[in-house]
Design a protein around this motif. Structure first.
Motif, PDB file in Angstrom:
ATOM      1  N   GLU A   1       1.039  -1.235  -0.002  1.00  9.48           N
ATOM      2  CA  GLU A   1       0.020  -0.001   0.050  1.00  9.48           C
ATOM      3  C   GLU A   1       1.009   1.351  -0.009  1.00  9.48           C
ATOM      4  O   GLU A   1       2.018   1.095   0.481  1.00  9.48           O
ATOM      5  N   PRO A   2       0.569   2.333  -0.447  1.00  9.71           N
ATOM      6  CA  PRO A   2       1.206   3.600  -0.605  1.00  9.71           C
ATOM      7  C   PRO A   2       1.768   3.816   0.664  1.00  9.71           C
ATOM      8  O   PRO A   2       2.956   4.361   0.893  1.00  9.71           O
TER       9      PRO A   2
ATOM     10  N   GLN B   1       1.347   9.430 -10.180  1.00 12.82           N
ATOM     11  CA  GLN B   1       0.479   8.273  -9.714  1.00 12.82           C
ATOM     12  C   GLN B   1       0.793   7.054 -10.589  1.00 12.82           C
ATOM     13  O   GLN B   1       1.557   7.237 -11.531  1.00 12.82           O
ATOM     14  N   ALA B   2       0.631   5.844 -10.073  1.00 14.56           N
ATOM     15  CA  ALA B   2       0.759   4.605 -10.838  1.00 14.56           C
ATOM     16  C   ALA B   2      -0.586   4.396 -11.409  1.00 14.56           C
ATOM     17  O   ALA B   2      -1.437   4.349 -10.898  1.00 14.56           O
TER      18      ALA B   2
ATOM     19  N   ASP C   1      -3.958   5.724  -7.263  1.00 12.22           N
ATOM     20  CA  ASP C   1      -3.928   6.174  -5.841  1.00 12.22           C
ATOM     21  C   ASP C   1      -3.670   7.756  -5.960  1.00 12.22           C
ATOM     22  O   ASP C   1      -4.132   8.539  -5.324  1.00 12.22           O
ATOM     23  N   GLY C   2      -2.232   8.069  -6.369  1.00  8.82           N
ATOM     24  CA  GLY C   2      -1.802   9.409  -6.507  1.00  8.82           C
ATOM     25  C   GLY C   2      -1.449   9.679  -5.045  1.00  8.82           C
ATOM     26  O   GLY C   2      -1.808  10.991  -4.748  1.00  8.82           O
ATOM     27  N   GLN C   3      -0.836   8.871  -4.204  1.00  6.43           N
ATOM     28  CA  GLN C   3      -0.764   9.289  -2.807  1.00  6.43           C
ATOM     29  C   GLN C   3       0.754   8.957  -2.347  1.00  6.43           C
ATOM     30  O   GLN C   3       1.195  10.063  -1.470  1.00  6.43           O
ATOM     31  N   THR C   4       1.706   8.198  -2.951  1.00  8.50           N
ATOM     32  CA  THR C   4       2.870   7.969  -2.234  1.00  8.50           C
ATOM     33  C   THR C   4       3.691   9.082  -2.024  1.00  8.50           C
ATOM     34  O   THR C   4       4.305   9.578  -0.982  1.00  8.50           O
ATOM     35  N   GLY C   5       3.799  10.072  -2.957  1.00  9.08           N
ATOM     36  CA  GLY C   5       4.847  11.270  -2.918  1.00  9.08           C
ATOM     37  C   GLY C   5       4.226  12.176  -1.786  1.00  9.08           C
ATOM     38  O   GLY C   5       5.311  12.676  -0.988  1.00  9.08           O
TER      39      GLY C   5
ATOM     40  N   MET D   1      13.215  18.078  -0.813  1.00 10.85           N
ATOM     41  CA  MET D   1      11.797  18.296  -1.169  1.00 10.85           C
ATOM     42  C   MET D   1      11.481  16.971  -1.965  1.00 10.85           C
ATOM     43  O   MET D   1      12.553  16.191  -2.445  1.00 10.85           O
ATOM     44  N   VAL D   2      10.129  16.872  -1.933  1.00 10.72           N
ATOM     45  CA  VAL D   2       9.495  15.730  -2.901  1.00 10.72           C
ATOM     46  C   VAL D   2       8.946  16.431  -4.029  1.00 10.72           C
ATOM     47  O   VAL D   2       8.159  17.292  -3.701  1.00 10.72           O
ATOM     48  N   ILE D   3       9.067  15.804  -5.223  1.00 12.74           N
ATOM     49  CA  ILE D   3       8.242  16.441  -6.617  1.00 12.74           C
ATOM     50  C   ILE D   3       7.691  15.142  -7.023  1.00 12.74           C
ATOM     51  O   ILE D   3       8.200  14.117  -7.223  1.00 12.74           O
ATOM     52  N   THR D   4       6.571  15.282  -7.595  1.00 13.54           N
ATOM     53  CA  THR D   4       5.792  14.426  -8.223  1.00 13.54           C
ATOM     54  C   THR D   4       5.646  14.791  -9.619  1.00 13.54           C
ATOM     55  O   THR D   4       5.263  16.119  -9.908  1.00 13.54           O
ATOM     56  N   THR D   5       5.690  14.064 -10.591  1.00 14.27           N
ATOM     57  CA  THR D   5       5.743  14.277 -11.793  1.00 14.27           C
ATOM     58  C   THR D   5       4.463  14.312 -12.708  1.00 14.27           C
ATOM     59  O   THR D   5       3.689  13.484 -12.614  1.00 14.27           O
TER      60      THR D   5
END
Lengths: 349, 260
Positions: B103-104, B128-129, B134-138, B184-188
């Protein structure tokens, strides 16, 4: 002896055979259940589609608290939410620091309020704001959130699409607090009526945001909002260029009073703005009419529009997958057919 | 900021985006055996962005790009691809197929541990995968680390050598630009870049790059499942309603359907 007899009385047995345990359990749940409905606002203006979180909260039962934070929201967005019927209260946090919805300070704000009030459910929209914020909130609470739900089966069981809507998954959460984002097209926003729910202050931990907001560039348009429009006309790669996209699609949209959408191919080729993309990685829409023009119908695109009531397609390729799901299809050159359709619609209007 | 950028790029092996997944007979999930898998498209963007940050020779040098994937043995293929695209090394966290997907929240906790161990200062994840959507992990990782997060990035610019980063992100109705300091954390998001294809020489080179196998227990992470999948079903099927020959018939059919 008398006591033993009494305990076996017919009345008692009969009462015991009633399915009362189950009934009491569910009503007990409803009593304990308390939901925080997260609302969105910008410059004091309430985002009407975020009122769908209240609709979802009503499906759960139990008490409902609306939550809104930003610059001076108490007299603006919060006052508006307060008119929605069936709310317990509206928590309003008046603080400029939350205006841009930066998750680094907004998440601790929510966490503090969730802890203080002991909410069992927190519901936000699966919008750019909700998607960005709620997973962070969940992590701070050590909870596994549930994204983009399309239905509520019970207080712990939810339905959501996976694999770009090619599979529907029913999940049961074991977390003490359910952190949920919902798909806007699956829950109608609650109407603003004439209730006068009390607006109260919440806790404000005043955490400094780690991130600075610099600027924004929003597409301005008089058209209906893509996510909530009753009619959507969407253009794909078949439009060939930005000029042609605008020339062909704009009058068509005008003739229908429709919002304009686009496929990823059209967006990637620069025909239309990113924010117009419909599909798995763009917007989900479910209008009364979705008219796909020059869109082949890749699964990623279908993911974002296949819940539309009526789907129409114009495409020159008779084998395009879009025709498998379209309620009505017209095979032909869009540069010919769309202007003709526009004319026909205008003449009847 | 001494030592430059130490980037962590989590990648996921998923069913290829072009395939239509099939629900298994027991309605417990999607059929994965014998189905083509690839790197999650958003993760390709993450790897590409990390490699471009190195190639751009901006104010901060990239000193390390570490790719990581958790899942069954075949995830190593995905990691080799990431290395062929330019990642320096990789960790494979072995999670047997029988244990199901993480789970994320679990993934985020695992990444948190790796970030600490490896002294990472920038994590780039996909938004998201395309399997779980889900679009949650980052966001969860950023929360656990108490780092800045910028999701759905369409442009990343390292402003100076103090580690100030400017990121433009896609929001409803347009874009917004944010600034934050590393770490920092970036999501693409899709518009961030166009991932390169791994060339044959680079694929060969990637075979020599270090790939370390790890386990969850070694990292002190439990594979807790907080969500129970009750069932997975087909979405209601939609039947095409056939074709019409001309525009007037299209209009009258739409009227008949109540759409006009």
């Amino acid at each position: 002896m008398t006591f033993a007899l009494a305990s076996k009385s017919i009345l008692r047995t009969a009462r015991r055979s009633l399915p009362r345990t189950q009934f009491q359990l569910s009503s007990a749940y409803a009593r304990l259940l308390s939901t925080l409905a997260l609302l969105e606002q910008r410059d004091g203006k309430l985002n009407g589609s975020s009122l769908s979180t209240i609709t979802a909260a009503q499906k759960l039962g139990g008490s409902i608290t609306a939550f809104v934070a930003g610059s001076g929201v108490k007299s603006t967005a919060a006052a508006e939410v307060a008119k929605v019927k069936g709310l317990d209260k509206v928590i309003a946090i008046d603080n400029d620091a939350y205006e841009k919805g930066l998750p680094e300070n907004f998440a601790p704000l929510l966490v503090e309020n969730i802890k203080k009030e002991g909410f069992t459910h927190v519901i936000g929209c699966h919008s750019a704001f909700g998607k960005n914020l709620l997973p962070r909130v969940a992590a701070l609470l050590d909870v596994q959130p549930i994204s983009d739900i399309t239905a509520i089966e019970s207080e712990d069981t939810f339905v959501r699409p996976i694999y770009a809507g090619n599979a529907i998954c029913t999940v049961q959460s074991t977390d003490p607090v359910k952190i949920i984002t919902l798909r806007g097209t699956s829950f109608q926003p609650s109407p603003i009526e004439d209730a006068s729910t009390p607006v109260v202050d919440g806790v404000d931990p005043k955490v400094e945001p780690l991130t600075q907001w610099v600027s924004e560039n929003l597409t301005k348009s008089d058209r209906p909002d893509l996510g909530s429009a009753k009619r959507v006309v969407s253009g794909g790669r078949g439009l060939k260029s930005k000029e042609e996209f605008d020339r062909v699609m704009t009058p068509l949209a005008d003739s229908l009073g429709a919002a304009i959408g686009a496929s990823r191919a059209a967006v990637d080729s620069g025909f239309a703005d990113n924010s117009l993309q419909v599909g798995q990685t763009g917007k989900n829409v479910a209008p009364d009419l979705y008219l796909a023009v020059g869109i082949s119908g890749a699964i990623q695109h279908l993911a974002g529009m296949k819940d539309s009531k009526v789907i129409a397609a114009i495409n020159k390729d008779p084998d395009a997958p879009i025709f498998h799901i379209a309620d009505v299809g017209l095979v032909g050159d869009l540069f010919e057919k769309v202007p003709e359709l526009t004319k026909e619609l205008e003449s009847k209007a | 900021m001494s030592g430059g950028l130490r980037i962590l790029v989590p990648v996921k092996r998923v069913i290829d985006f072009a395939l239509k997944p099939r629900i298994n007979k027991t309605q417990t999930g999607v059929e994965t055996a014998g189905v083509k898998h690839s790197m999650n498209p958003f993760d390709e963007l993450s790897v590409e962005e990390a490699v471009r940050l190195r190639e751009r020779k901006g104010p901060l040098k990239v000193s390390d790009i570490l790719a990581i994937s958790a899942g069954p043995a075949k995830c190593t293929d995905t990691l080799r691809t990431a290395m062929a695209m330019g990642a320096d090394r990789a960790f494979h966290v072995d999670v047997p197929e029988s244990e199901g997907q993480l789970e994320p929240l679990t993934v985020a906790k695992m990444l948190q541990k790796i970030v600490k161990d490896e002294d990472t200062n920038l994590v780039i994840l996909g938004k998201q995968a395309i399997d779980g959507d889900d679009g949650q992990t980052g966001q969860m990782l950023a929360g656990l680390l108490n780092w800045s997060q910028v999701t759905q990035a369409s442009e990343v610019v390292i402003k100076d050598d103090s580690g100030l980063v400017e990121v433009t992100r896609e929001v409803d109705g347009g874009v917004e630009t944010l600034q934050a300091k590393l770490p920092m954390v970036i999501t693409t998001d899709l518009r961030l870049n166009e991932p390169r294809y791994a060339t044959l020489p680079n694929i060969v080179k990637a075979k020599k790059k270090p790939l370390v196998k790890k386990t969850l227990s070694e990292l002190g992470i439990e594979n807790n499942k907080k969500l129970k999948t009750l069932k997975v079903t087909e979405p209601p099927a939609r039947q095409g309603g056939g074709k019409v020959d001309d525009v007037p018939s299209l209009v009258s059919k739409l009227k008949e359907l109540g759409a006009l």
